[in-house]
Motif scaffolding. Sequence first.
Motif, PDB file in Angstrom:
ATOM      1  N   ASN A  72       0.979  -1.175   0.037  1.00  0.00           N
ATOM      2  CA  ASN A  72      -0.036   0.205   0.147  1.00  0.00           C
ATOM      3  C   ASN A  72       1.050   1.153  -0.156  1.00  0.00           C
ATOM      4  OD1 ASN A  72      -2.101  -1.478   0.248  1.00  0.00           O
ATOM      5  ND2 ASN A  72      -2.326  -1.594   2.216  1.00  0.00           N
ATOM      6  N   MET A  73       2.054   1.070   0.480  1.00  0.00           N
ATOM      7  CA  MET A  73       2.915   2.288   0.463  1.00  0.00           C
ATOM      8  C   MET A  73       4.452   2.009   0.263  1.00  0.00           C
ATOM      9  SD  MET A  73       5.218   3.978   2.344  1.00  0.00           S
ATOM     10  CE  MET A  73       5.574   3.042   3.900  1.00  0.00           C
ATOM     11  N   LEU A  74       5.298   2.730  -0.608  1.00  0.00           N
ATOM     12  CA  LEU A  74       6.323   2.521  -0.917  1.00  0.00           C
ATOM     13  C   LEU A  74       7.187   3.947  -0.903  1.00  0.00           C
ATOM     14  CD1 LEU A  74       8.990   1.548  -2.335  1.00  0.00           C
ATOM     15  CD2 LEU A  74       7.839   1.875  -4.590  1.00  0.00           C
ATOM     16  N   ASP A  75       8.604   3.922  -0.112  1.00  0.00           N
ATOM     17  CA  ASP A  75       9.104   5.186   0.039  1.00  0.00           C
ATOM     18  C   ASP A  75      10.563   4.812  -0.190  1.00  0.00           C
ATOM     19  OD1 ASP A  75       9.654   7.647   0.448  1.00  0.00           O
ATOM     20  OD2 ASP A  75       9.481   7.798   2.662  1.00  0.00           O
ATOM     21  N   CYS A  76      11.326   5.753  -0.799  1.00  0.00           N
ATOM     22  CA  CYS A  76      12.663   5.517  -0.870  1.00  0.00           C
ATOM     23  C   CYS A  76      13.565   6.606  -0.921  1.00  0.00           C
ATOM     24  CB  CYS A  76      13.015   4.735  -2.166  1.00  0.00           C
ATOM     25  SG  CYS A  76      12.608   5.856  -3.412  1.00  0.00           S
ATOM     26  N   GLN A  77      14.920   6.479  -0.495  1.00  0.00           N
ATOM     27  CA  GLN A  77      15.656   7.510  -0.695  1.00  0.00           C
ATOM     28  C   GLN A  77      17.190   6.993  -0.771  1.00  0.00           C
ATOM     29  OE1 GLN A  77      15.507   9.099   3.453  1.00  0.00           O
ATOM     30  NE2 GLN A  77      17.520   8.419   4.006  1.00  0.00           N
ATOM     31  N   PRO A  78      18.215   7.712  -1.265  1.00  0.00           N
ATOM     32  CA  PRO A  78      19.442   7.226  -1.430  1.00  0.00           C
ATOM     33  C   PRO A  78      20.256   7.401  -0.328  1.00  0.00           C
ATOM     34  CG  PRO A  78      19.161   9.388  -2.708  1.00  0.00           C
ATOM     35  CD  PRO A  78      17.746   8.988  -2.229  1.00  0.00           C
ATOM     36  N   VAL A  79      21.094   6.432  -0.017  1.00  0.00           N
ATOM     37  CA  VAL A  79      21.920   6.709   0.936  1.00  0.00           C
ATOM     38  C   VAL A  79      23.189   7.123   0.926  1.00  0.00           C
ATOM     39  CG1 VAL A  79      23.000   5.151   3.036  1.00  0.00           C
ATOM     40  CG2 VAL A  79      20.831   4.385   2.303  1.00  0.00           C
ATOM     41  N   HIS A  80      23.642   8.172   1.495  1.00  0.00           N
ATOM     42  CA  HIS A  80      25.036   9.029   1.219  1.00  0.00           C
ATOM     43  C   HIS A  80      25.975   8.035   1.149  1.00  0.00           C
ATOM     44  CE1 HIS A  80      28.123  12.031   1.141  1.00  0.00           C
ATOM     45  NE2 HIS A  80      27.122  12.750   0.780  1.00  0.00           N
ATOM     46  N   GLU A  81      27.045   8.282  -0.059  1.00  0.00           N
ATOM     47  CA  GLU A  81      27.846   7.223  -0.224  1.00  0.00           C
ATOM     48  C   GLU A  81      28.978   7.362   0.939  1.00  0.00           C
ATOM     49  OE1 GLU A  81      29.655   8.369  -3.990  1.00  0.00           O
ATOM     50  OE2 GLU A  81      28.190   7.185  -5.084  1.00  0.00           O
ATOM     51  N   GLN A  82      29.224   8.434   1.738  1.00  0.00           N
ATOM     52  CA  GLN A  82      29.781   8.261   2.889  1.00  0.00           C
ATOM     53  C   GLN A  82      29.770   7.251   4.019  1.00  0.00           C
ATOM     54  OE1 GLN A  82      29.924  12.571   4.066  1.00  0.00           O
ATOM     55  NE2 GLN A  82      31.984  12.983   3.219  1.00  0.00           N
TER      56      GLN A  82
ATOM     57  N   VAL B 144      14.818   1.436   1.039  1.00  0.00           N
ATOM     58  CA  VAL B 144      13.263   1.133   0.614  1.00  0.00           C
ATOM     59  C   VAL B 144      12.285   0.675   1.685  1.00  0.00           C
ATOM     60  CG1 VAL B 144      12.114  -0.204  -0.886  1.00  0.00           C
ATOM     61  CG2 VAL B 144      14.194   0.415  -1.724  1.00  0.00           C
ATOM     62  N   VAL B 145      11.540   1.305   1.910  1.00  0.00           N
ATOM     63  CA  VAL B 145      10.588   0.996   2.837  1.00  0.00           C
ATOM     64  C   VAL B 145       9.009   0.921   2.207  1.00  0.00           C
ATOM     65  CG1 VAL B 145       9.442   1.993   5.042  1.00  0.00           C
ATOM     66  CG2 VAL B 145      11.758   2.601   4.623  1.00  0.00           C
ATOM     67  N   THR B 146       8.425  -0.322   2.836  1.00  0.00           N
ATOM     68  CA  THR B 146       7.276  -0.758   2.187  1.00  0.00           C
ATOM     69  C   THR B 146       6.207  -1.026   3.343  1.00  0.00           C
ATOM     70  OG1 THR B 146       7.625  -2.975   1.964  1.00  0.00           O
ATOM     71  CG2 THR B 146       8.059  -1.547  -0.098  1.00  0.00           C
ATOM     72  N   SER B 147       4.770  -0.914   3.082  1.00  0.00           N
ATOM     73  CA  SER B 147       4.142  -1.318   4.302  1.00  0.00           C
ATOM     74  C   SER B 147       2.773  -1.858   3.408  1.00  0.00           C
ATOM     75  CB  SER B 147       3.626  -0.251   5.083  1.00  0.00           C
ATOM     76  OG  SER B 147       3.058   0.793   4.596  1.00  0.00           O
ATOM     77  N   GLY B 148       1.896  -2.516   3.937  1.00  0.00           N
ATOM     78  CA  GLY B 148       0.565  -3.076   3.213  1.00  0.00           C
ATOM     79  C   GLY B 148       0.244  -4.235   4.087  1.00  0.00           C
ATOM     80  N   THR B 149      -0.418  -5.125   3.325  1.00  0.00           N
ATOM     81  CA  THR B 149      -0.958  -6.192   4.221  1.00  0.00           C
ATOM     82  C   THR B 149      -0.615  -7.731   3.670  1.00  0.00           C
ATOM     83  OG1 THR B 149      -2.836  -6.458   2.392  1.00  0.00           O
ATOM     84  CG2 THR B 149      -3.122  -5.084   4.605  1.00  0.00           C
ATOM     85  N   VAL B 150      -0.631  -8.692   4.129  1.00  0.00           N
ATOM     86  CA  VAL B 150      -0.204  -9.842   3.637  1.00  0.00           C
ATOM     87  C   VAL B 150      -1.145 -11.169   4.419  1.00  0.00           C
ATOM     88  CG1 VAL B 150       1.817 -10.483   5.610  1.00  0.00           C
ATOM     89  CG2 VAL B 150       1.767 -11.657   3.571  1.00  0.00           C
ATOM     90  N   LYS B 151      -1.508 -11.901   3.535  1.00  0.00           N
ATOM     91  CA  LYS B 151      -2.126 -13.161   3.967  1.00  0.00           C
ATOM     92  C   LYS B 151      -1.399 -14.355   3.670  1.00  0.00           C
ATOM     93  CE  LYS B 151      -6.473 -15.427   4.393  1.00  0.00           C
ATOM     94  NZ  LYS B 151      -5.929 -16.437   5.107  1.00  0.00           N
ATOM     95  N   PHE B 152      -1.004 -15.147   4.766  1.00  0.00           N
ATOM     96  CA  PHE B 152      -0.473 -16.195   4.775  1.00  0.00           C
ATOM     97  C   PHE B 152      -1.275 -17.299   4.745  1.00  0.00           C
ATOM     98  CE2 PHE B 152       3.258 -13.971   6.145  1.00  0.00           C
ATOM     99  CZ  PHE B 152       4.539 -14.200   4.966  1.00  0.00           C
ATOM    100  N   GLU B 153      -1.061 -18.481   4.029  1.00  0.00           N
ATOM    101  CA  GLU B 153      -2.022 -19.342   3.867  1.00  0.00           C
ATOM    102  C   GLU B 153      -2.604 -19.867   5.490  1.00  0.00           C
ATOM    103  OE1 GLU B 153      -3.056 -23.572   1.693  1.00  0.00           O
ATOM    104  OE2 GLU B 153      -1.069 -22.690   1.411  1.00  0.00           O
TER     105      GLU B 153
END
Length: 142
Positions: free
Chosen positions: A74-84, A94-103
Amino acid sequence: MAASVGFKTSVDQACRAAEEFVNIYYEIMDKRRRSLTRLYLDKAALIWNGNVVTGPEALTNFFEMLPSSEFQVNMLDCQPVHEQATQSQTTVLVVTSGTVKFEGNRKHYFNQSFLLTAQSTPDHTVWKIASDCFRFQDWATS
């Protein structure tokens, strides 16, 4: 001005990489899980609800033990990480959130964070998971 153009280019690259990666990752997780460990570096760490899994064989065994799944991001966010911070290695958070249904289980809310690192060849760049942190968000359900 040149520095801001470089940063904008990094952000654009991070966004493209994150969207592509997320589409691939969750499709493989749901449909071809045996292939999932190919997305991880050999020294990658997975933290699954507080449990640490490292190494290709342990990751394969872990993923094979999970019941079949249906992820909905449901949501995706991202950002580059500084090379230092990454010893000059091109890295994206990368950050995600949402729903999951395991059998056999009810639907859960989840949050997942990945550190992806670019593995470049002369022909193209492949993004591999250096770190993966998955957490159910059961507090969000009533």
